[in-house]
Design a protein around this motif. Structure first.
Motif, PDB file in Angstrom:
ATOM      1  N   ASN A  19     -13.095   3.018 -19.413  1.00  0.00           N
ATOM      2  CA  ASN A  19     -14.006   1.870 -18.272  1.00  0.00           C
ATOM      3  C   ASN A  19     -14.103   2.265 -16.980  1.00  0.00           C
ATOM      4  O   ASN A  19     -12.977   2.843 -16.467  1.00  0.00           O
ATOM      5  CB  ASN A  19     -13.352   0.497 -17.827  1.00  0.00           C
ATOM      6  CG  ASN A  19     -14.247  -0.541 -17.637  1.00  0.00           C
ATOM      7  OD1 ASN A  19     -14.258  -0.278 -16.321  1.00  0.00           O
ATOM      8  ND2 ASN A  19     -14.655  -1.413 -18.039  1.00  0.00           N
ATOM      9  N   ASP A  33     -14.530   1.199 -14.110  1.00  0.00           N
ATOM     10  CA  ASP A  33     -13.673   0.287 -13.301  1.00  0.00           C
ATOM     11  C   ASP A  33     -12.247   0.809 -13.698  1.00  0.00           C
ATOM     12  O   ASP A  33     -11.305   0.532 -12.036  1.00  0.00           O
ATOM     13  CB  ASP A  33     -13.696  -1.399 -13.251  1.00  0.00           C
ATOM     14  CG  ASP A  33     -15.137  -1.442 -13.024  1.00  0.00           C
ATOM     15  OD1 ASP A  33     -15.707  -0.858 -11.808  1.00  0.00           O
ATOM     16  OD2 ASP A  33     -15.443  -2.238 -13.400  1.00  0.00           O
ATOM     17  N   SER A  34     -11.922   1.779 -13.921  1.00  0.00           N
ATOM     18  CA  SER A  34     -10.281   2.191 -14.004  1.00  0.00           C
ATOM     19  C   SER A  34      -9.830   3.150 -13.088  1.00  0.00           C
ATOM     20  O   SER A  34     -11.203   3.573 -12.511  1.00  0.00           O
ATOM     21  CB  SER A  34      -9.872   2.783 -15.155  1.00  0.00           C
ATOM     22  OG  SER A  34     -10.752   3.837 -16.322  1.00  0.00           O
ATOM     23  N   ASP A  35      -8.851   4.294 -13.078  1.00  0.00           N
ATOM     24  CA  ASP A  35      -8.525   5.256 -11.995  1.00  0.00           C
ATOM     25  C   ASP A  35      -8.434   6.043 -12.818  1.00  0.00           C
ATOM     26  O   ASP A  35      -8.616   6.600 -13.798  1.00  0.00           O
ATOM     27  CB  ASP A  35      -7.280   4.334 -11.682  1.00  0.00           C
ATOM     28  CG  ASP A  35      -6.615   5.924 -10.321  1.00  0.00           C
ATOM     29  OD1 ASP A  35      -7.543   6.635 -10.594  1.00  0.00           O
ATOM     30  OD2 ASP A  35      -5.382   5.721 -10.355  1.00  0.00           O
ATOM     31  N   ASN A  36     -10.143   6.564 -12.177  1.00  0.00           N
ATOM     32  CA  ASN A  36      -9.901   8.012 -12.919  1.00  0.00           C
ATOM     33  C   ASN A  36      -9.121   8.968 -12.739  1.00  0.00           C
ATOM     34  O   ASN A  36      -9.728  10.351 -13.534  1.00  0.00           O
ATOM     35  CB  ASN A  36     -11.625   8.476 -13.763  1.00  0.00           C
ATOM     36  CG  ASN A  36     -12.440   8.734 -11.754  1.00  0.00           C
ATOM     37  OD1 ASN A  36     -10.875   8.807 -11.379  1.00  0.00           O
ATOM     38  ND2 ASN A  36     -13.257   9.819 -11.980  1.00  0.00           N
ATOM     39  N   ASN A  59      -6.364   6.851 -18.700  1.00  0.00           N
ATOM     40  CA  ASN A  59      -8.032   5.814 -18.722  1.00  0.00           C
ATOM     41  C   ASN A  59      -8.898   6.751 -19.531  1.00  0.00           C
ATOM     42  O   ASN A  59     -10.404   6.654 -19.595  1.00  0.00           O
ATOM     43  CB  ASN A  59      -8.100   5.483 -17.536  1.00  0.00           C
ATOM     44  CG  ASN A  59      -7.336   4.329 -17.037  1.00  0.00           C
ATOM     45  OD1 ASN A  59      -6.106   3.774 -17.406  1.00  0.00           O
ATOM     46  ND2 ASN A  59      -6.708   4.206 -15.080  1.00  0.00           N
ATOM     47  N   SER A 106     -13.739  -3.224 -22.108  1.00  0.00           N
ATOM     48  CA  SER A 106     -13.634  -3.907 -21.040  1.00  0.00           C
ATOM     49  C   SER A 106     -12.324  -3.768 -20.384  1.00  0.00           C
ATOM     50  O   SER A 106     -11.402  -3.685 -21.327  1.00  0.00           O
ATOM     51  CB  SER A 106     -13.990  -5.254 -21.608  1.00  0.00           C
ATOM     52  OG  SER A 106     -13.872  -5.790 -21.820  1.00  0.00           O
ATOM     53  N   LEU A 107     -11.793  -3.977 -18.956  1.00  0.00           N
ATOM     54  CA  LEU A 107     -10.852  -4.308 -18.039  1.00  0.00           C
ATOM     55  C   LEU A 107      -9.853  -5.585 -18.761  1.00  0.00           C
ATOM     56  O   LEU A 107     -10.658  -6.185 -19.264  1.00  0.00           O
ATOM     57  CB  LEU A 107     -10.517  -3.458 -16.343  1.00  0.00           C
ATOM     58  CG  LEU A 107     -10.552  -2.462 -16.584  1.00  0.00           C
ATOM     59  CD1 LEU A 107     -11.093  -2.385 -15.337  1.00  0.00           C
ATOM     60  CD2 LEU A 107     -10.142  -1.395 -16.975  1.00  0.00           C
ATOM     61  N   GLU A 133      -6.910  -8.772 -15.701  1.00  0.00           N
ATOM     62  CA  GLU A 133      -5.633  -8.915 -14.105  1.00  0.00           C
ATOM     63  C   GLU A 133      -4.787  -9.799 -13.414  1.00  0.00           C
ATOM     64  O   GLU A 133      -3.811  -9.195 -13.069  1.00  0.00           O
ATOM     65  CB  GLU A 133      -6.250  -7.914 -12.751  1.00  0.00           C
ATOM     66  CG  GLU A 133      -6.805  -6.845 -13.030  1.00  0.00           C
ATOM     67  CD  GLU A 133      -7.498  -5.705 -11.858  1.00  0.00           C
ATOM     68  OE1 GLU A 133      -6.724  -5.988 -10.929  1.00  0.00           O
ATOM     69  OE2 GLU A 133      -8.398  -4.894 -11.810  1.00  0.00           O
ATOM     70  N   HIS A 156      -1.149  -0.611 -11.758  1.00  0.00           N
ATOM     71  CA  HIS A 156      -1.855  -1.459 -11.382  1.00  0.00           C
ATOM     72  C   HIS A 156      -2.582  -0.375  -9.840  1.00  0.00           C
ATOM     73  O   HIS A 156      -1.581   0.136  -9.640  1.00  0.00           O
ATOM     74  CB  HIS A 156      -2.397  -3.089 -10.671  1.00  0.00           C
ATOM     75  CG  HIS A 156      -1.614  -4.114 -11.454  1.00  0.00           C
ATOM     76  ND1 HIS A 156      -2.151  -4.617 -13.222  1.00  0.00           N
ATOM     77  CD2 HIS A 156      -0.628  -4.854 -11.873  1.00  0.00           C
ATOM     78  CE1 HIS A 156      -2.167  -5.234 -12.905  1.00  0.00           C
ATOM     79  NE2 HIS A 156      -0.370  -5.554 -12.878  1.00  0.00           N
ATOM     80  N   ARG A 157      -4.170  -0.589  -9.897  1.00  0.00           N
ATOM     81  CA  ARG A 157      -4.318  -0.209  -9.064  1.00  0.00           C
ATOM     82  C   ARG A 157      -4.505  -0.023  -8.059  1.00  0.00           C
ATOM     83  O   ARG A 157      -3.821  -1.505  -8.020  1.00  0.00           O
ATOM     84  CB  ARG A 157      -6.365   0.143  -9.467  1.00  0.00           C
ATOM     85  CG  ARG A 157      -6.385   0.897 -11.004  1.00  0.00           C
ATOM     86  CD  ARG A 157      -7.786   0.580 -10.549  1.00  0.00           C
ATOM     87  NE  ARG A 157      -9.321   1.223 -10.032  1.00  0.00           N
ATOM     88  CZ  ARG A 157     -10.345   1.743  -9.718  1.00  0.00           C
ATOM     89  NH1 ARG A 157     -11.207   0.772 -10.593  1.00  0.00           N
ATOM     90  NH2 ARG A 157     -10.762   1.694  -9.139  1.00  0.00           N
TER      91      ARG A 157
END
Length: 314
Positions: free
Chosen positions: A232, A234-237, A242, A261-262, A265, A277-278
């Protein structure tokens, strides 16, 4: 060391040595490259021969941009070429970037299968609501002299993709229906994993990933026909969990096959697994918030790495 310096001066008819002193305005904001050496601990000093030119380059970290050099030389050029005098004292000044653009490294093909050789390619995704002009943006691998400059009038629409390819003919022979690509870049991505980076036209680091070809990174992307796909955007690449191996030969120029999809949260009353979490804000200076969940009591160690994989805090 003294003997070797004396020998070299005699051998090459050099006139002497001088001292170079370096510092940065903020130790978290950037580094300095001297010829091929990258300095990241300051203040720093070293001895250099008077008759041999050296190059200095200011390297801003993510979320910062270079402003100017102060001290013995005043300049706003990122790179300096100079001869050492008796003593040269310089400081590279950085400041937080006023704006960063949300371009994400979304898919990586670094080692094609023998029977489906599209050569190396990287997909970027515009994860924002604005059209972004990529003109004169720069893509690099771990070597600073390996770089591709995006051509003028390269526009990336919101929620859209662009693929940077190493070999136009090989890529299009494998993906004839993909037309949102640019290239060619004249260096290869390492089959053993490495750092890849994207800078905007002001030299600000926008995104970077240090991928690898072994667990916890998907090993199928190393010559077995798959690519690395971000689950995704929006996730931390920067986190290997991820990414997934593509089910086919990848999905350049469109939504990843591995897309998911994430999850919400909103924390459950009792966590059922370990979750990191980010952090927020990101980028940050001088502090950030990191939330995590534990399903049981235990000691916790949080390690903060810079983009080069160096631990900067525990």
């Amino acid at each position: 060391v003294v003997y070797m310096r004396s020998f070299l001066m005699t051998k090459f008819n050099l006139t002497g040595m001088g001292m170079l002193k370096l510092n940065v305005s903020d130790s978290l904001a950037g580094k300095i490259k001297i010829n091929s050496q990258i300095v990241d601990a300051f203040p720093w000093k070293g001895h250099y021969f008077l008759d041999i030119p050296i190059s200095l380059k200011a390297l801003p970290n993510y979320g910062y941009h270079f402003t100017n050099w102060t001290g013995s030389i005043e300049s706003d050029s990122t790179t300096l070429y100079l001869y050492i005098s008796e003593v040269i004292d310089l400081q590279a000044n950085f400041e937080p970037a006023s704006q960063t653009n949300n371009i994400v490294i979304n898919e990586i093909n670094y080692n094609s299968a023998d029977d489906f050789d599209a050569e190396d390619w990287i997909e970027f995704y515009n994860n924002s609501d604005n059209t972004i002009d990529l003109s004169e943006w720069v893509f690099k691998d771990s070597e600073d002299d390996h770089q591709f400059v995006f051509p003028a009038n390269t526009l990336l629409l919101p929620d859209s993709f662009i693929v940077l390819v190493k070999d136009n003919s090989k890529f299009t022979s494998c993906f004839p229906d993909v037309n949102n690509y640019t290239g060619d870049f004249d260096f290869g991505l390492s089959g053993g994993g490495e750092l890849i980076r994207l800078y905007n036209n002001e030299g600000i680091l926008i995104d970077s990933v240090i991928y690898d070809d072994k667990t916890p990174w998907p090993e199928q992307a190393d010559g077995q026909g798959a690519t690395l796909e971000l689950i995704n955007p929006d996730s931390d690449n920067t986190l290997p969990q991820n990414w997934q191996a593509s089910p086919g030969h990848g999905s350049p120029g469109k939504v990843n096959d591995a897309y998911n999809s994430l999850p919400s949260e909103e924390p459950a009353d009792i966590p059922h697994k370990f979750i990191l979490h980010r952090n927020y804000p990101n980028p940050f200076n001088p502090s950030t918030r990191i939330d995590f969940e534990l399903p049981q009591k235990g000691k916790v160690s949080l390690k903060i790495y810079d983009i080069n994989g160096k631990i900067v805090a525990i």
